[in-house]
Write a protein that holds these residues in place. Sequence first.
Motif, short mmCIF file in Angstrom:
data_model
loop_
_atom_site.label_atom_id
_atom_site.label_comp_id
_atom_site.label_asym_id
_atom_site.label_seq_id
_atom_site.Cartn_x
_atom_site.Cartn_y
_atom_site.Cartn_z
N GLN A 1 0.83 -1.20 0.00
CA GLN A 1 0.00 0.00 0.00
C GLN A 1 0.87 1.26 0.00
OE1 GLN A 1 -3.41 0.12 -0.35
NE2 GLN A 1 -2.94 2.28 -0.70
N LYS A 2 1.96 1.24 0.75
CA LYS A 2 2.88 2.38 0.76
C LYS A 2 3.49 2.58 -0.63
CE LYS A 2 6.88 4.24 3.24
NZ LYS A 2 7.28 5.03 2.12
N GLY A 3 3.83 1.48 -1.30
CA GLY A 3 4.34 1.57 -2.66
C GLY A 3 3.32 2.14 -3.62
N LYS B 1 3.48 4.54 -15.02
CA LYS B 1 2.82 4.67 -13.72
C LYS B 1 1.56 3.81 -13.64
CE LYS B 1 0.30 8.17 -11.11
NZ LYS B 1 -0.02 9.60 -11.02
N ASP C 1 0.85 4.20 -2.80
CA ASP C 1 0.72 5.62 -2.49
C ASP C 1 1.89 6.42 -3.07
OD1 ASP C 1 -1.59 4.98 -1.14
OD2 ASP C 1 -0.65 5.01 0.85
N ASP C 2 3.09 5.89 -2.96
CA ASP C 2 4.26 6.57 -3.53
C ASP C 2 4.15 6.67 -5.05
OD1 ASP C 2 5.28 6.83 -0.99
OD2 ASP C 2 6.73 5.18 -1.20
N MET C 3 3.66 5.61 -5.68
CA MET C 3 3.55 5.59 -7.14
C MET C 3 2.49 6.57 -7.63
SD MET C 3 4.75 4.54 -9.93
CE MET C 3 5.93 3.43 -9.25
N ARG C 4 1.42 6.73 -6.87
CA ARG C 4 0.38 7.68 -7.27
C ARG C 4 0.92 9.10 -7.33
NH1 ARG C 4 -4.18 4.95 -3.82
NH2 ARG C 4 -5.03 3.59 -5.42
N ASN C 5 1.87 9.43 -6.49
CA ASN C 5 2.44 10.77 -6.46
C ASN C 5 3.56 10.98 -7.47
OD1 ASN C 5 0.70 11.42 -4.34
ND2 ASN C 5 2.15 10.70 -2.81
N SER C 6 3.95 9.92 -8.15
CA SER C 6 5.05 10.05 -9.10
C SER C 6 4.52 10.38 -10.49
CB SER C 6 5.86 8.75 -9.15
OG SER C 6 5.11 7.75 -9.80
#
Length: 159
Positions: free
Chosen positions: A58-60, A72, A62-67
Amino acid sequence: MSKLQGNGRWQSKMLLTEHQEQYEGRGETAKKSGHPTPEELTLIRDYVLLPHMMTMVQKGIDDMRNSTGVLKRLYLLSAQVLMNHISRDLYELRRELSRRSIRIVGDEQVDLVVYHRYICRGYEERLGIVREVMRAEISVRLAKYMGEISRLLQEPPPT
């Protein structure tokens, strides 16, 4: 090659009948006394690890959504498939633990060891896992899940 390796005597395992009965009855005795069997301890360990894996994925996500990246969307979709596989396995694991009358009731961290209390058919105990072992096991499991996903992606589409 030693003398013992070439004579053929060490290729078969000999066990007396009463010892064989004791060995086979060991799992049944554990179930009667409430002590978990080795298989049940593995289920408990998996139950402890899977939520940590879900948090990491889930953290990954969330990080990918912001990239901002060209791939993507592909990464997000594959991470969501990974999350679905882990969720499904966690659901099945919960059902199996419930069927076997095993409950995990709490956890605490002491230094580098995470302890989880569980109740198995009235028997209460703690399972301790070192954080480094958890990390290693999680990375092995994630690699296994990712291998399944990559195999699905490499399959030719049905015609």
